[in-house]
Write a protein that holds these residues in place. Structure first.
Motif, PDB file in Angstrom:
ATOM      1  N   GLY B  13      59.434  86.311  18.352  1.00 21.47           N
ATOM      2  CA  GLY B  13      60.133  85.489  17.364  1.00 21.47           C
ATOM      3  C   GLY B  13      60.898  84.383  18.071  1.00 21.47           C
ATOM      4  N   GLY B  14      61.216  83.314  17.362  1.00 23.33           N
ATOM      5  CA  GLY B  14      61.962  82.200  17.951  1.00 23.33           C
ATOM      6  C   GLY B  14      61.754  80.948  17.126  1.00 23.33           C
ATOM      7  N   TYR B  15      61.992  79.787  17.733  1.00 19.91           N
ATOM      8  CA  TYR B  15      61.850  78.515  17.017  1.00 19.91           C
ATOM      9  C   TYR B  15      60.384  78.139  16.848  1.00 19.91           C
ATOM     10  CZ  TYR B  15      66.817  77.729  17.721  1.00 19.91           C
ATOM     11  OH  TYR B  15      68.173  77.831  17.694  1.00 19.91           O
ATOM     12  N   ILE B  16      60.112  77.437  15.791  1.00 21.72           N
ATOM     13  CA  ILE B  16      58.793  76.808  15.657  1.00 21.72           C
ATOM     14  C   ILE B  16      58.884  75.457  16.349  1.00 21.72           C
ATOM     15  CG2 ILE B  16      57.147  75.799  14.018  1.00 21.72           C
ATOM     16  CD1 ILE B  16      58.101  77.969  12.018  1.00 21.72           C
ATOM     17  N   VAL B  17      57.979  75.219  17.291  1.00 29.92           N
ATOM     18  CA  VAL B  17      58.014  73.988  18.080  1.00 29.92           C
ATOM     19  C   VAL B  17      56.775  73.171  17.758  1.00 29.92           C
ATOM     20  CG1 VAL B  17      57.977  73.034  20.409  1.00 29.92           C
ATOM     21  CG2 VAL B  17      59.289  75.106  19.930  1.00 29.92           C
ATOM     22  N   HIS B  18      56.960  71.896  17.466  1.00 29.54           N
ATOM     23  CA  HIS B  18      55.820  70.993  17.260  1.00 29.54           C
ATOM     24  C   HIS B  18      55.773  70.028  18.426  1.00 29.54           C
ATOM     25  CE1 HIS B  18      55.125  72.376  13.138  1.00 29.54           C
ATOM     26  NE2 HIS B  18      56.436  72.451  13.044  1.00 29.54           N
ATOM     27  N   GLY B  19      54.792  70.179  19.287  1.00 29.65           N
ATOM     28  CA  GLY B  19      54.660  69.272  20.430  1.00 29.65           C
ATOM     29  C   GLY B  19      55.448  69.761  21.620  1.00 29.65           C
ATOM     30  N   ILE B  20      54.829  69.702  22.787  1.00 30.40           N
ATOM     31  CA  ILE B  20      55.493  70.120  24.022  1.00 30.40           C
ATOM     32  C   ILE B  20      55.280  69.034  25.071  1.00 30.40           C
ATOM     33  CG2 ILE B  20      55.400  72.605  23.600  1.00 30.40           C
ATOM     34  CD1 ILE B  20      52.911  72.726  25.272  1.00 30.40           C
ATOM     35  N   PRO B  21      56.110  68.991  26.105  1.00 29.33           N
ATOM     36  CA  PRO B  21      55.993  67.921  27.100  1.00 29.33           C
ATOM     37  C   PRO B  21      54.609  67.859  27.751  1.00 29.33           C
ATOM     38  CG  PRO B  21      58.042  69.120  27.367  1.00 29.33           C
ATOM     39  CD  PRO B  21      57.244  69.878  26.366  1.00 29.33           C
ATOM     40  N   PHE B  22      54.138  66.666  27.987  1.00 30.84           N
ATOM     41  CA  PHE B  22      52.829  66.407  28.611  1.00 30.84           C
ATOM     42  C   PHE B  22      52.916  65.031  29.267  1.00 30.84           C
ATOM     43  CE2 PHE B  22      48.309  65.168  28.604  1.00 30.84           C
ATOM     44  CZ  PHE B  22      47.734  66.337  29.083  1.00 30.84           C
ATOM     45  N   VAL B  24      52.767  61.286  30.144  1.00 27.88           N
ATOM     46  CA  VAL B  24      52.515  60.120  29.280  1.00 27.88           C
ATOM     47  C   VAL B  24      51.206  59.457  29.694  1.00 27.88           C
ATOM     48  CG1 VAL B  24      53.423  57.890  28.531  1.00 27.88           C
ATOM     49  CG2 VAL B  24      54.989  59.802  28.926  1.00 27.88           C
ATOM     50  N   GLU B  25      50.991  59.353  31.000  1.00 29.02           N
ATOM     51  CA  GLU B  25      49.736  58.802  31.521  1.00 29.02           C
ATOM     52  C   GLU B  25      48.976  59.917  32.242  1.00 29.02           C
ATOM     53  OE1 GLU B  25      48.795  55.747  30.987  1.00 29.02           O
ATOM     54  OE2 GLU B  25      50.684  55.080  30.076  1.00 29.02           O
ATOM     55  N   THR B  26      47.655  60.023  32.002  1.00 26.43           N
ATOM     56  CA  THR B  26      46.870  61.071  32.668  1.00 26.43           C
ATOM     57  C   THR B  26      46.239  60.531  33.950  1.00 26.43           C
ATOM     58  OG1 THR B  26      45.038  60.560  31.213  1.00 26.43           O
ATOM     59  CG2 THR B  26      46.396  62.457  30.613  1.00 26.43           C
ATOM     60  N   ASP B  27      47.084  60.013  34.825  1.00 25.66           N
ATOM     61  CA  ASP B  27      46.610  59.549  36.122  1.00 25.66           C
ATOM     62  C   ASP B  27      46.327  60.776  36.999  1.00 25.66           C
ATOM     63  OD1 ASP B  27      49.193  60.124  37.807  1.00 25.66           O
ATOM     64  OD2 ASP B  27      49.834  59.119  35.943  1.00 25.66           O
ATOM     65  N   PRO B  28      45.586  60.625  38.107  1.00 25.53           N
ATOM     66  CA  PRO B  28      45.206  61.797  38.931  1.00 25.53           C
ATOM     67  C   PRO B  28      46.397  62.627  39.371  1.00 25.53           C
ATOM     68  CG  PRO B  28      43.964  59.866  39.616  1.00 25.53           C
ATOM     69  CD  PRO B  28      44.956  59.382  38.599  1.00 25.53           C
ATOM     70  N   GLU B  29      47.501  61.979  39.693  1.00 20.72           N
ATOM     71  CA  GLU B  29      48.671  62.734  40.147  1.00 20.72           C
ATOM     72  C   GLU B  29      49.223  63.608  39.009  1.00 20.72           C
ATOM     73  OE1 GLU B  29      53.034  61.841  42.145  1.00 20.72           O
ATOM     74  OE2 GLU B  29      51.691  60.191  41.741  1.00 20.72           O
ATOM     75  N   ALA B  30      49.280  63.012  37.819  1.00 13.43           N
ATOM     76  CA  ALA B  30      49.787  63.770  36.663  1.00 13.43           C
ATOM     77  C   ALA B  30      48.841  64.921  36.334  1.00 13.43           C
ATOM     78  CB  ALA B  30      49.944  62.844  35.466  1.00 13.43           C
ATOM     79  N   PHE B  33      49.283  67.751  38.639  1.00 11.52           N
ATOM     80  CA  PHE B  33      50.533  68.464  38.367  1.00 11.52           C
ATOM     81  C   PHE B  33      50.351  69.527  37.275  1.00 11.52           C
ATOM     82  CE2 PHE B  33      54.724  68.941  36.345  1.00 11.52           C
ATOM     83  CZ  PHE B  33      55.465  69.320  37.451  1.00 11.52           C
ATOM     84  N   LEU B  34      49.355  69.338  36.398  1.00 14.04           N
ATOM     85  CA  LEU B  34      49.119  70.318  35.317  1.00 14.04           C
ATOM     86  C   LEU B  34      48.844  71.718  35.858  1.00 14.04           C
ATOM     87  CD1 LEU B  34      46.911  68.243  32.834  1.00 14.04           C
ATOM     88  CD2 LEU B  34      49.370  68.652  32.742  1.00 14.04           C
ATOM     89  N   LYS B  35      48.306  71.783  37.090  1.00 15.92           N
ATOM     90  CA  LYS B  35      48.023  73.087  37.715  1.00 15.92           C
ATOM     91  C   LYS B  35      49.314  73.857  38.006  1.00 15.92           C
ATOM     92  CE  LYS B  35      43.482  73.258  38.480  1.00 15.92           C
ATOM     93  NZ  LYS B  35      42.667  74.408  38.068  1.00 15.92           N
ATOM     94  N   ARG B  36      50.444  73.149  37.998  1.00 15.93           N
ATOM     95  CA  ARG B  36      51.712  73.785  38.377  1.00 15.93           C
ATOM     96  C   ARG B  36      52.546  74.180  37.163  1.00 15.93           C
ATOM     97  NH1 ARG B  36      54.382  69.710  42.450  1.00 15.93           N
ATOM     98  NH2 ARG B  36      55.977  71.330  42.458  1.00 15.93           N
ATOM     99  N   LEU B  37      51.985  74.004  35.971  1.00 10.01           N
ATOM    100  CA  LEU B  37      52.764  74.316  34.771  1.00 10.01           C
ATOM    101  C   LEU B  37      52.689  75.795  34.408  1.00 10.01           C
ATOM    102  CD1 LEU B  37      51.919  71.291  32.429  1.00 10.01           C
ATOM    103  CD2 LEU B  37      53.940  71.642  33.857  1.00 10.01           C
ATOM    104  N   ALA B  38      53.751  76.287  33.799  1.00 12.69           N
ATOM    105  CA  ALA B  38      53.753  77.664  33.276  1.00 12.69           C
ATOM    106  C   ALA B  38      52.847  77.715  32.046  1.00 12.69           C
ATOM    107  CB  ALA B  38      55.174  78.061  32.908  1.00 12.69           C
ATOM    108  N   PRO B  39      52.295  78.910  31.738  1.00  5.11           N
ATOM    109  CA  PRO B  39      51.352  78.999  30.616  1.00  5.11           C
ATOM    110  C   PRO B  39      52.032  78.856  29.253  1.00  5.11           C
ATOM    111  CG  PRO B  39      51.815  81.172  31.496  1.00  5.11           C
ATOM    112  CD  PRO B  39      52.479  80.197  32.413  1.00  5.11           C
ATOM    113  N   ILE B  40      51.253  78.402  28.296  1.00  8.52           N
ATOM    114  CA  ILE B  40      51.723  78.369  26.898  1.00  8.52           C
ATOM    115  C   ILE B  40      51.412  79.719  26.275  1.00  8.52           C
ATOM    116  CG2 ILE B  40      51.313  77.350  24.626  1.00  8.52           C
ATOM    117  CD1 ILE B  40      50.520  74.751  26.134  1.00  8.52           C
TER     118      ILE B  40
END
Lengths: 454, 182
Positions: B13-22, B24-30, B33-40
């Protein structure tokens, strides 16, 4: 039947929750370790593996039907043959034996056995509800379905029948937790005392929280081969350690799902159908059992696992084991509860029925070079759960029986130090070991014997 | 007052969230970095109502609603099951119904559950027992009432007990429970 060898194994880290990877990727973690350990690359393995067997217990936990094929797919093994096996807590043991059958029968030369469970997707008490659905949903579950309660009733009867004590149960927990202190794969690595075990919150009288294993996310995999399979792997560059580890005995047994339905047989029937050969041959043991029956003991009732005795006798006969305590160097057995470890000592003939409690506290099942902080009256004879067992390693159901196979293989290869980074748990000069997998209240039990080939 | 536990219970249980950080630009560096994110992690509800049939065992439940405890017996061997079973385990023969409401009964074994499956957590602590009946070969799983869970002891094994029945039947095996016979 052809000779079958276990040539490699891998185990993922067992943890309370692994949200970082889905179940396929957790299995691949174990599989990658297995391949790396024998220097086999993914593409070559894909070419040489003839098929697989998948092991997982509950579709409820993952809310995913046909998870087995998703793992097969992720490991790159489609379109090779595969099937899923399921038999409660014994699922991993059954999977190992199904892989053995595939190779022994000549159907495959190289067979992969893999298993997993991801139990963290629901809260603990919902998980207990799922597990309790593995009891009769008309007559058992609705009364208060709870596996810890079922096992507690069994050990209560064992205590009444044989004088087993909660302190004797606690010795098992101390042993297994302290063993796991040296096992990096284990979920719980704690040094407990008898007092810690008894003072933990009571879950189902007389079992406390530290008498009971925990739920886990995890996976394990083993690779089984024929002599021809061994040649194929080595021709492709695989570095298979010598001496080889051979599977020399396979046994299985079953019992009624409802504990209430299990029989209470007389002395003659027990001696003829269930006693080990060693027990049958001993005048003293026959007299001991006669006396138990005169005092009212009946077999198996709810205090003993007839399926475990049946599986053990079958595996021992095939492997030529007569005196398990002295002819096995170690046993990895299914200690979902401290009580079931004690009951299993008896089923597997490490001691006689009724002697499991004193055996647990004797020191015979402990490792010789570990400080347990206990005053143990006897020396180590046959280390039981040197890895830490389910109580400390965790119990991701479909992986557990395969985890035992991997740890047993490493014991017989003498490679515990390589895999654990510490040789404290290495059974010295281990030549023969047994693995034992057990499903809910003793419904399915498997025993497999592994030996170092000289 | 008792000390508060050092760990708060974890619940869903908890808040309903619409949209999570991602990025802004999907450049190679960004993207790397997705490999380092915690799972949803999301919650998925799963609820089913089953139509469950008691099938050949139905008369046992009908008996409970009428304050009768039935059992099954092999007509030839007399082997008797306290928990219903349509066919005998040893002969394969269809079993017959008998009434064991008044048979002497004893606690064969028991436990006190301080925790349980989610469905039964609100009922803890409760006592589970396997009961044996005179002249009956198998046992019955039941709830034991009228005892103090804090006084649990091996002396309860062998205690003489008798059945009691819910007046308002729920058509569950808990329509019968046992209490000390006294």
């Amino acid at each position: 039947m052809r000779p079958v060898y276990v040539v490699s194994g891998g185990v993922s880290k067992f943890a309370k929750a692994r949200p970082d990877k889905n179940f396929q990727a957790i299995i691949k973690e174990a599989y990658d370790y297995l391949l790396d350990d024998i220097g086999l690359d993914f593409e070559t393995a894909t070419r040489l593996i003839d098929g697989s067997v998948a092991s997982y217990f509950s579709d409820h936990f993952s809310r995913q039907l046909m998870a087995g094929i998703m793992a097969q797919d992720y490991l790159g093994l489609v379109p090779k043959p595969s099937h899923r096996v399921e038999g409660g807590g014994a699922t991993g043991g059954l999977c190992f034996q199904e892989a053995w059958k595939s190779v022994a029968s000549g159907h495959m030369d190289v067979c992969l056995a893999y298993g997993f469970e991801t139990m963290s997707h629901v809260e603990t008490w919902k998980g207990n509800e799922f597990i309790a659905l593995a009891s009769d949903v008309s007559f058992d579950y609705p009364v208060g379905g709870f596996y810890s309660g079922y096992y507690a009733m069994m050990v209560t009867r064992h205590m009444k029948e044989f004088g087993t004590t909660p302190e004797q149960l606690a010795h098992v927990s101390v042993k297994n937790h302290i063993n796991a202190y040296h096992n990096p794969y284990a979920q719980k690595r704690n040094r407990y005392t008898i007092e810690d075990i008894r003072n933990a919150p009571m879950v189902a009288w007389p079992l406390t929280r530290l008498d009971i294993c925990v739920m886990s996310d995890g996976a394990a995999a083993t690779l089984l081969v024929s002599e021809e399979g061994l040649r194929k792997l080595e021709a492709a560059g695989a570095q298979i350690p010598r001496p080889l580890v051979k599977i020399t005995g396979i046994g299985r047994g079953t019992d009624a799902m409802r504990m209430s339905d299990r029989p209470h047989v007389d002395y003659d029937y027990f001696m003829e159908n269930y006693a080990t050969q060693q027990e049958k041959d001993s005048d003293e043991t026959r007299a001991y059992y006669k006396k138990l029956w005169e005092h009212g003991t009946r077999y198996p009732g709810v205090h003993s696992f007839r399926a475990g005795r049946t599986a053990g006798n079958m595996a021992y006969k095939m492997a030529g084991v007569y005196d398990p305590l002295h002819e096995l160097d170690f046993v990895e057995l299914h200690d979902a509860y401290t009580s079931s470890e004690i009951q299993t000592y008896e089923d597997m003939g490490l001691c006689r029925y009724g002697e499991g409690g004193p055996f647990a506290a004797s020191g015979k099942a402990f490792l010789p070079n570990i400080d347990y902080g206990l005053d143990l009256p006897e020396k180590s004879e046959c280390a039981v759960n040197p890895s830490g067992g389910l109580i400390a390693c965790g119990h991701p159901v479909g992986a557990t029986g395969l985890m035992q196979a991997v740890f047993a293989t490493w014991q017989l290869q003498g490679s515990i130090k390589k895999h654990f980074g510490d040789d404290a748990l290495q059974v010295k000069d281990a030549k023969r070991g047994a693995i034992h997998s057990h499903a809910g209240t003793g419904t399915y039990v498997t025993v497999s014997i592994l030996e170092r080939e000289e | 007052m008792a000390k508060l536990p050092s760990k708060r219970p974890e619940t869903l249980g908890g808040y309903i969230v619409h949209g999570i950080p991602f990025p802004v630009e999907t450049d190679p560096e960004a993207l790397a970095f997705l490999k380092r994110l915690a799972p949803i992690q999301i919650e998925q509800e799963y609820k089913i109502t089953y139509l469950h049939s008691y099938a050949q065992d139905s008369p046992w439940f009908a008996g409970l609603t009428n304050k009768h405890l039935l059992a099954n017996r092999d007509p030839k061997t007399g082997y008797t099951y306290a928990t219903p079973r349509g066919h005998d385990m040893y002969t394969g023969q269809e079993t017959e119904w008998i009434d064991i409401t008044d048979r002497p009964a004893k606690v064969h074994t028991f436990t006190v559950c301080y925790f349980g499956s989610e469905e039964f957590l609100p009922e803890t602590p409760f006592v589970l027992a396997l009961v044996e009946f005179e002249g009956v070969n198998t046992l019955l799983l039941t709830r034991l009432m009228g005892v103090d869970p804090a006084e649990a002891s091996l002396d309860w094994v062998g205690m003489e007990v008798k059945p009691r029945f819910l007046r308002n039947s729920k058509l569950k095996p808990t329509d019968v429970y046992f209490v000390p016979a006294e």
